[in-house]
Scaffold this motif. Structure first.
Motif, PDB file in Angstrom:
ATOM      1  N   ASP A  98       0.802  -1.229   0.000  1.00 52.31           N
ATOM      2  CA  ASP A  98       0.000   0.000   0.000  1.00 52.31           C
ATOM      3  C   ASP A  98       0.833   1.277   0.000  1.00 52.31           C
ATOM      4  O   ASP A  98       0.316   2.347  -0.299  1.00 52.31           O
ATOM      5  CB  ASP A  98      -0.952   0.012   1.202  1.00 52.31           C
ATOM      6  CG  ASP A  98      -2.102  -0.963   1.040  1.00 52.31           C
ATOM      7  OD1 ASP A  98      -2.304  -1.478  -0.077  1.00 52.31           O
ATOM      8  OD2 ASP A  98      -2.792  -1.219   2.045  1.00 52.31           O
ATOM      9  N   PHE A 116       0.593   3.825  -2.919  1.00 50.48           N
ATOM     10  CA  PHE A 116      -0.608   4.626  -3.184  1.00 50.48           C
ATOM     11  C   PHE A 116      -0.267   5.996  -3.777  1.00 50.48           C
ATOM     12  O   PHE A 116      -0.825   6.378  -4.807  1.00 50.48           O
ATOM     13  CB  PHE A 116      -1.419   4.794  -1.892  1.00 50.48           C
ATOM     14  CG  PHE A 116      -2.588   5.722  -2.026  1.00 50.48           C
ATOM     15  CD1 PHE A 116      -3.738   5.308  -2.680  1.00 50.48           C
ATOM     16  CD2 PHE A 116      -2.544   7.002  -1.496  1.00 50.48           C
ATOM     17  CE1 PHE A 116      -4.828   6.164  -2.809  1.00 50.48           C
ATOM     18  CE2 PHE A 116      -3.625   7.858  -1.619  1.00 50.48           C
ATOM     19  CZ  PHE A 116      -4.765   7.438  -2.283  1.00 50.48           C
ATOM     20  N   ILE A 128      -0.050   7.442   2.103  1.00 49.61           N
ATOM     21  CA  ILE A 128      -0.822   6.586   2.996  1.00 49.61           C
ATOM     22  C   ILE A 128      -0.558   7.015   4.423  1.00 49.61           C
ATOM     23  O   ILE A 128       0.413   7.722   4.698  1.00 49.61           O
ATOM     24  CB  ILE A 128      -0.467   5.091   2.829  1.00 49.61           C
ATOM     25  CG1 ILE A 128       1.018   4.876   3.081  1.00 49.61           C
ATOM     26  CG2 ILE A 128      -0.930   4.563   1.501  1.00 49.61           C
ATOM     27  CD1 ILE A 128       1.353   3.457   3.443  1.00 49.61           C
ATOM     28  N   CYS A 137      -4.548   8.203   2.596  1.00 47.91           N
ATOM     29  CA  CYS A 137      -5.399   7.029   2.458  1.00 47.91           C
ATOM     30  C   CYS A 137      -5.045   6.074   3.589  1.00 47.91           C
ATOM     31  O   CYS A 137      -3.854   5.814   3.834  1.00 47.91           O
ATOM     32  CB  CYS A 137      -5.149   6.361   1.103  1.00 47.91           C
ATOM     33  SG  CYS A 137      -6.140   4.881   0.826  1.00 47.91           S
ATOM     34  N   LYS A 139      -4.054   2.992   5.148  1.00 47.30           N
ATOM     35  CA  LYS A 139      -3.398   1.794   4.626  1.00 47.30           C
ATOM     36  C   LYS A 139      -4.072   0.538   5.183  1.00 47.30           C
ATOM     37  O   LYS A 139      -4.695   0.574   6.244  1.00 47.30           O
ATOM     38  CB  LYS A 139      -1.921   1.793   5.013  1.00 47.30           C
ATOM     39  CG  LYS A 139      -1.701   1.644   6.511  1.00 47.30           C
ATOM     40  CD  LYS A 139      -0.241   1.655   6.864  1.00 47.30           C
ATOM     41  CE  LYS A 139      -0.113   1.439   8.385  1.00 47.30           C
ATOM     42  NZ  LYS A 139       1.219   1.125   8.780  1.00 47.30           N
ATOM     43  N   ILE A 157      -0.692  -2.986  -4.605  1.00 49.28           N
ATOM     44  CA  ILE A 157      -1.529  -2.306  -3.622  1.00 49.28           C
ATOM     45  C   ILE A 157      -2.731  -3.200  -3.305  1.00 49.28           C
ATOM     46  O   ILE A 157      -3.285  -3.838  -4.202  1.00 49.28           O
ATOM     47  CB  ILE A 157      -1.989  -0.948  -4.187  1.00 49.28           C
ATOM     48  CG1 ILE A 157      -0.767  -0.050  -4.453  1.00 49.28           C
ATOM     49  CG2 ILE A 157      -2.977  -0.259  -3.272  1.00 49.28           C
ATOM     50  CD1 ILE A 157      -1.087   1.207  -5.235  1.00 49.28           C
ATOM     51  N   VAL A 180      -7.203  -0.216  -0.993  1.00 51.96           N
ATOM     52  CA  VAL A 180      -6.458   1.013  -1.289  1.00 51.96           C
ATOM     53  C   VAL A 180      -6.463   1.290  -2.786  1.00 51.96           C
ATOM     54  O   VAL A 180      -6.578   2.441  -3.213  1.00 51.96           O
ATOM     55  CB  VAL A 180      -5.036   0.936  -0.690  1.00 51.96           C
ATOM     56  CG1 VAL A 180      -4.178   2.108  -1.126  1.00 51.96           C
ATOM     57  CG2 VAL A 180      -5.128   0.878   0.843  1.00 51.96           C
ATOM     58  N   GLN A 181      -6.404   0.252  -3.600  1.00 49.04           N
ATOM     59  CA  GLN A 181      -6.489   0.409  -5.059  1.00 49.04           C
ATOM     60  C   GLN A 181      -7.798   1.092  -5.447  1.00 49.04           C
ATOM     61  O   GLN A 181      -7.817   1.977  -6.289  1.00 49.04           O
ATOM     62  CB  GLN A 181      -6.387  -0.966  -5.735  1.00 49.04           C
ATOM     63  CG  GLN A 181      -6.348  -0.917  -7.249  1.00 49.04           C
ATOM     64  CD  GLN A 181      -5.023  -0.420  -7.787  1.00 49.04           C
ATOM     65  OE1 GLN A 181      -3.977  -0.736  -7.262  1.00 49.04           O
ATOM     66  NE2 GLN A 181      -5.086   0.373  -8.819  1.00 49.04           N
ATOM     67  N   ILE A 189      -7.944   5.000  -5.333  1.00 45.24           N
ATOM     68  CA  ILE A 189      -7.163   5.844  -6.257  1.00 45.24           C
ATOM     69  C   ILE A 189      -8.050   6.773  -7.081  1.00 45.24           C
ATOM     70  O   ILE A 189      -7.788   7.984  -7.124  1.00 45.24           O
ATOM     71  CB  ILE A 189      -6.232   4.979  -7.139  1.00 45.24           C
ATOM     72  CG1 ILE A 189      -5.146   4.351  -6.253  1.00 45.24           C
ATOM     73  CG2 ILE A 189      -5.611   5.810  -8.267  1.00 45.24           C
ATOM     74  CD1 ILE A 189      -4.291   3.302  -6.952  1.00 45.24           C
TER      75      ILE A 189
END
Length: 162
Positions: A23, A26, A73, A122, A124, A136, A140-141, A144
């Motif tokens: 992560d 990110f 993150i 973000c 994690k 990632i 978390v993906q 984006i």
């Protein structure tokens, strides 16, 4: 416009992190998406990697830079993939608590009166450092696109473009 002003953008967006550590990738992933978009000429988007504190500050000039947006993150106790905007004053006292153990608080405090500083973090799920784990997490993906949208809104709201 002075020659020196041409070297510095009004808005700098810096994605921080390392894609080799799950992560932690990110910030660079968000920056990669932004680089694929047509942005105003007064915006510079950079992948600051792990050298963010040292690299990013070389891109700022209090006389011409209006905003620094840091994308990274963090662990703020949210749900994995949750986004949150922070100001410099909301960063934990004495340190910027991220996967890099940076202490950005003092240098950011020094410039916050001259340059608007926003930190989009973000939550994690997993950071593998020091072991490598490329990729990632799904949570978390999925954050984006929302992060890209938040950054575009921030640029429009404060600077009337993007």
């Amino acid at each position: 416009m002075k020659e020196m002003d041409k070297l510095y953008s009004e808005i700098v967006v810096a994605g921080c992190g390392n894609p080799l550590y799950a992560d932690d990738g990110f910030g660079p992933a968000v920056v990669e998406r932004l680089k694929g978009m047509e942005l105003p000429k007064n915006v510079t988007v950079v992948d600051a990697g792990l050298g963010g504190p040292h690299f990013v500050f070389t891109l700022l000039n209090p006389e011409s830079t209006k905003a620094l947006i840091i994308v990274d993150i963090a662990d703020f106790g949210g749900e994995p993939g949750e986004l949150r905007w922070l100001t410099v004053d909301e960063l934990p006292e004495g340190s910027y608590l991220d996967a890099h153990s940076w202490d950005l608080t003092e240098p950011l405090q020094c410039i916050k009166d001259d340059i608007l500083i926003r930190v989009l973090v973000c939550q994690k799920k997993y950071v593998s450092a020091p072991e490598m784990d490329i990729g990632i997490t799904d949570e978390v993906q999925r954050a984006i696109p929302g992060a890209v949208s938040e950054i575009i809104k921030e640029i429009r709201m404060n600077y009337g473009n993007a």
